[in-house]
Design a protein around this motif. Structure first.
Motif, mmCIF file in Angstrom:
data_model
loop_
_atom_site.group_PDB
_atom_site.id
_atom_site.type_symbol
_atom_site.label_atom_id
_atom_site.label_comp_id
_atom_site.label_asym_id
_atom_site.label_seq_id
_atom_site.Cartn_x
_atom_site.Cartn_y
_atom_site.Cartn_z
ATOM 1 N N ARG A 76 -2.832 -22.633 -8.727
ATOM 2 C CA ARG A 76 -3.440 -21.579 -9.517
ATOM 3 C C ARG A 76 -3.245 -20.174 -8.933
ATOM 4 O O ARG A 76 -3.128 -19.196 -9.671
ATOM 5 N N HIS A 77 -3.211 -20.086 -7.601
ATOM 6 C CA HIS A 77 -3.054 -18.733 -7.030
ATOM 7 C C HIS A 77 -1.714 -18.135 -7.431
ATOM 8 O O HIS A 77 -1.606 -16.927 -7.657
ATOM 9 N N ILE A 78 -0.693 -19.002 -7.553
ATOM 10 C CA ILE A 78 0.627 -18.501 -7.964
ATOM 11 C C ILE A 78 0.613 -18.156 -9.457
ATOM 12 O O ILE A 78 1.038 -17.067 -9.862
ATOM 13 N N ALA A 79 0.080 -19.069 -10.278
ATOM 14 C CA ALA A 79 0.089 -18.860 -11.734
ATOM 15 C C ALA A 79 -0.715 -17.617 -12.110
ATOM 16 O O ALA A 79 -0.267 -16.807 -12.934
ATOM 17 N N TRP A 80 -1.883 -17.450 -11.509
ATOM 18 C CA TRP A 80 -2.723 -16.297 -11.859
ATOM 19 C C TRP A 80 -2.155 -14.998 -11.296
ATOM 20 O O TRP A 80 -2.292 -13.942 -11.919
ATOM 21 N N ALA A 81 -1.555 -15.055 -10.143
ATOM 22 C CA ALA A 81 -0.946 -13.840 -9.585
ATOM 23 C C ALA A 81 0.210 -13.378 -10.478
ATOM 24 O O ALA A 81 0.425 -12.180 -10.651
ATOM 25 N N ARG A 82 0.924 -14.317 -11.076
ATOM 26 C CA ARG A 82 2.021 -13.954 -11.998
ATOM 27 C C ARG A 82 1.468 -13.354 -13.286
ATOM 28 O O ARG A 82 2.061 -12.448 -13.858
ATOM 29 N N ALA A 84 -1.433 -11.719 -13.720
ATOM 30 C CA ALA A 84 -2.271 -10.503 -13.612
ATOM 31 C C ALA A 84 -1.458 -9.230 -13.377
ATOM 32 O O ALA A 84 -0.420 -9.246 -12.717
ATOM 33 N N ASP A 85 -1.967 -8.121 -13.926
ATOM 34 C CA ASP A 85 -1.483 -6.789 -13.535
ATOM 35 C C ASP A 85 -2.292 -6.278 -12.350
ATOM 36 O O ASP A 85 -1.829 -5.420 -11.605
ATOM 37 N N LEU A 86 -3.528 -6.770 -12.234
ATOM 38 C CA LEU A 86 -4.433 -6.244 -11.203
ATOM 39 C C LEU A 86 -5.373 -7.344 -10.728
ATOM 40 O O LEU A 86 -5.908 -8.109 -11.539
ATOM 41 N N LEU A 87 -5.566 -7.392 -9.421
ATOM 42 C CA LEU A 87 -6.650 -8.207 -8.838
ATOM 43 C C LEU A 87 -7.738 -7.225 -8.414
ATOM 44 O O LEU A 87 -7.493 -6.353 -7.567
ATOM 45 N N LEU A 88 -8.903 -7.340 -9.038
ATOM 46 C CA LEU A 88 -10.034 -6.467 -8.695
ATOM 47 C C LEU A 88 -11.057 -7.308 -7.945
ATOM 48 O O LEU A 88 -11.620 -8.250 -8.518
ATOM 49 N N VAL A 89 -11.301 -6.989 -6.685
ATOM 50 C CA VAL A 89 -12.248 -7.765 -5.887
ATOM 51 C C VAL A 89 -13.582 -7.013 -5.879
ATOM 52 O O VAL A 89 -13.705 -5.933 -5.294
ATOM 53 N N ALA A 90 -14.571 -7.570 -6.585
ATOM 54 C CA ALA A 90 -15.856 -6.881 -6.757
ATOM 55 C C ALA A 90 -16.985 -7.903 -6.810
ATOM 56 O O ALA A 90 -17.099 -8.600 -7.809
ATOM 57 N N PRO A 91 -17.810 -8.020 -5.801
ATOM 58 C CA PRO A 91 -17.790 -7.233 -4.572
ATOM 59 C C PRO A 91 -16.756 -7.767 -3.580
ATOM 60 O O PRO A 91 -16.412 -8.942 -3.605
ATOM 61 N N ALA A 92 -16.324 -6.850 -2.697
ATOM 62 C CA ALA A 92 -15.415 -7.222 -1.620
ATOM 63 C C ALA A 92 -16.199 -7.200 -0.312
ATOM 64 O O ALA A 92 -16.730 -6.164 0.087
ATOM 65 N N SER A 93 -16.289 -8.342 0.349
ATOM 66 C CA SER A 93 -17.007 -8.419 1.628
ATOM 67 C C SER A 93 -16.084 -7.993 2.772
ATOM 68 O O SER A 93 -14.847 -7.961 2.614
ATOM 69 N N ALA A 94 -16.677 -7.715 3.927
ATOM 70 C CA ALA A 94 -15.881 -7.384 5.117
ATOM 71 C C ALA A 94 -14.947 -8.551 5.446
ATOM 72 O O ALA A 94 -13.796 -8.356 5.852
ATOM 73 N N SER A 110 -7.802 -14.216 -0.849
ATOM 74 C CA SER A 110 -6.677 -13.898 0.039
ATOM 75 C C SER A 110 -5.400 -14.593 -0.443
ATOM 76 O O SER A 110 -4.307 -14.020 -0.355
ATOM 77 N N ALA A 111 -5.533 -15.788 -1.020
ATOM 78 C CA ALA A 111 -4.350 -16.479 -1.532
ATOM 79 C C ALA A 111 -3.736 -15.716 -2.711
ATOM 80 O O ALA A 111 -2.522 -15.543 -2.784
ATOM 81 N N LEU A 112 -4.584 -15.212 -3.604
ATOM 82 C CA LEU A 112 -4.078 -14.404 -4.725
ATOM 83 C C LEU A 112 -3.392 -13.143 -4.204
ATOM 84 O O LEU A 112 -2.332 -12.748 -4.682
ATOM 85 N N THR A 113 -4.022 -12.506 -3.208
ATOM 86 C CA THR A 113 -3.468 -11.257 -2.665
ATOM 87 C C THR A 113 -2.063 -11.478 -2.117
ATOM 88 O O THR A 113 -1.193 -10.636 -2.277
ATOM 89 N N LEU A 114 -1.882 -12.638 -1.477
ATOM 90 C CA LEU A 114 -0.576 -12.924 -0.859
ATOM 91 C C LEU A 114 0.474 -13.403 -1.859
ATOM 92 O O LEU A 114 1.631 -13.519 -1.509
ATOM 93 N N SER A 115 0.036 -13.709 -3.074
ATOM 94 C CA SER A 115 0.950 -14.391 -4.001
ATOM 95 C C SER A 115 1.625 -13.467 -4.994
ATOM 96 O O SER A 115 2.139 -13.914 -6.017
ATOM 97 N N GLY A 116 1.598 -12.161 -4.703
ATOM 98 C CA GLY A 116 2.425 -11.261 -5.500
ATOM 99 C C GLY A 116 1.721 -10.590 -6.661
ATOM 100 O O GLY A 116 2.372 -10.128 -7.595
ATOM 101 N N VAL A 117 0.383 -10.504 -6.636
ATOM 102 C CA VAL A 117 -0.306 -9.676 -7.646
ATOM 103 C C VAL A 117 0.225 -8.244 -7.499
ATOM 104 O O VAL A 117 0.286 -7.735 -6.379
ATOM 105 N N PRO A 118 0.606 -7.592 -8.615
ATOM 106 C CA PRO A 118 1.229 -6.271 -8.478
ATOM 107 C C PRO A 118 0.314 -5.215 -7.854
ATOM 108 O O PRO A 118 0.783 -4.286 -7.213
ATOM 109 N N GLN A 119 -0.981 -5.320 -8.089
ATOM 110 C CA GLN A 119 -1.888 -4.306 -7.547
ATOM 111 C C GLN A 119 -3.208 -4.969 -7.187
ATOM 112 O O GLN A 119 -3.696 -5.830 -7.929
#
Ligand code: C5P
Length: 407
Positions: A76-82, A84-94, A110-119
């Motif tokens: 899923r991290h690959i399919a969803w990263a493909r 999406a135009d944007l990954l919005l992390v809300a809330p984002a913890s430390a 973190s898996a989505l972030t690494l999988s090529g989400v454009p922004q």
């Protein structure tokens, strides 16, 4: 009438923090603003918000550690990263920032972030001590250097007991939607390139004497949002504003005025050279017949003021109009659509944005606005409450077809 085109595709991800309670509101507002939205959540987010609340807001399944790897082989991290135009992390913890900054992939964010989400855009939420910690500061700097965007955190009351006010509160949902919209507008085609747009904003003040005036509580936020949105879409923008507390948007020429007469005089030149005028100003309808040069003394128990009408700015400008398209705003308490349509016809407007001051989300000064778009022939379309910046972009979407091509 059709709704405006779908905007970007966004995965909203919640991580661990009390502010996850606001994630459904962020999701709903983005969907209302025309974005296609899916939702992801880390296990830590479920300490604060239920999976069901997130699924209901998303209108679909939540991507989490349980639904990650599926029997059909989809990762899923690959399919969803493909998707999406944007990954919005809300809330984002430390913790989420640290994982992404160091290239981990052991949770869905973190898996989505690494999988090529454009922004990626982060809306951090944590205690002030954590936000200011050198490690977090370093992680934020690393992510920024990789092109990630941030919205907030804001100053405000913090969740921890006895903590009081500090920086670290997640930005409110309207501000997050506005940041997303700014990103979307900036990456969209510059559809107002080579166009000149004039915007009026704020109240006017009509002075009785050097220290007293008639006015209204308009904040100017709607007009400033239209000016910022038009500039982001490539227009050359002049903003004529009555008294407001707001900082001028970048890339916009700002002319500050006080009275209705001054606003008309300031608008004339820019209007003549413009393609589009958006008149959001709450112009005072009356001014004192005379303005005393000295402060009026408090004599007697009563004072009768002679008031005269201020110029109707739109009506004055339309007299010498060339090809300019004009858009107005109207506030009505009753029979809004018919009255607004009549006003649009009388004032020569392409359309008018109608507000009901009595409805929540339409209040003077707020970050949101609830607008009904009314055409001169009486057709209308009620928009849901949205951040003013989002209303601004929708309004510009609607004004665009009225502009003559290639001018
Ligand atoms: O007639 P009403 O004041 O409701 O019309 C609202 C629209 O007309 C707004 O776009 C406002 O900026 C504009 N207006 C104007 N001059 C005035 C009063 C309102 O141009 N004196």
């Amino acid at each position: 009438m059709t709704t405006s085109e779908a905007r970007g595709k966004i995965v909203v991800a919640a991580t661990g923090g009390v502010a996850a309670l606001k994630t459904p509101a962020v999701v709903r507002r983005l969907a209302e603003a025309g974005y296609a939205v899916r939702v992801a959540a880390t296990d830590a987010a479920y300490h604060f918000i239920t999976k069901l609340s997130l699924a209901i807001a998303a209108g679909g399944e939540v991507f989490d550690s349980v639904s990650w790897f599926r029997p059909d082989g989809e990762a899923r991290h690959i399919a969803w990263a493909r998707w999406a135009d944007l990954l919005l992390v809300a809330p984002a913890s430390a913790d989420a920032l640290a994982s992404a900054a160091t290239g981990r992939a052991d949770d869905v964010v973190s898996a989505l972030t690494l999988s090529g989400v454009p922004q990626v855009m982060w809306a951090p939420a944590m205690n002030t001590a954590m936000w200011r910690h050198p490690t977090v500061v370093r992680n934020v700097a690393l992510l920024r250097a990789d092109g990630h965007r941030f919205v907030g955190p804001d100053e405000g009351r913090l969740a921890a007991k006895d903590e009081g006010v500090g920086i670290g509160r997640m930005s409110e949902p309207p501000a997050i939607v506005a940041a997303v919209d700014e990103w979307w507008a900036a990456r969209a085609t510059h559809d107002l390139e080579n166009r000149r747009v004039v915007v009026s904003a704020g109240p006017t003040r009509e002075y009785l004497d050097p220290v007293r005036y008639l006015s209204n509580p308009s904040s100017g936020k709607m007009g400033f949002a239209v000016a910022a949105a038009a500039a982001a879409r490539g227009a050359e923008v002049t903003l004529v504003s009555g008294p407001t507390e707001l900082d001028p948007p970048s890339e916009v020429t700002v002319i500050r005025v006080t009275s209705a007469d001054e606003m008309l005089a300031a608008l004339e030149g820019p209007f003549n050279a413009s393609d589009l005028l958006v008149m959001t100003a709450a112009v005072a309808d009356w001014r004192p017949q005379t303005t005393a040069t000295e402060k009026r003394p408090k004599l007697g128990e009563q004072l009768t003021l002679e008031l005269v009408r201020t110029p109707d700015i739109l009506t004055s400008l339309v007299e010498n109009r060339g090809q300019q398209v004009m858009v107005g705003f109207a506030m009505e308490t009753d029979q809004g659509v018919e009255r607004a349509a009549a006003k649009a016809r009388r004032k020569g407007l392409a359309f008018i944005c109608l507000n009901y001051p009595t409805e929540e989300g339409s209040a003077f000064g707020g970050d949101d606005n609830q607008v009904t778009l009314v055409l001169p022939d009486g057709r209308s379309e009620a928009w849901p409450p949205m951040a003013k910046r989002v209303v601004a972009d929708r309004l510009l979407d609607r004004a665009l077809p009225f502009l003559k091509s290639g001018s």
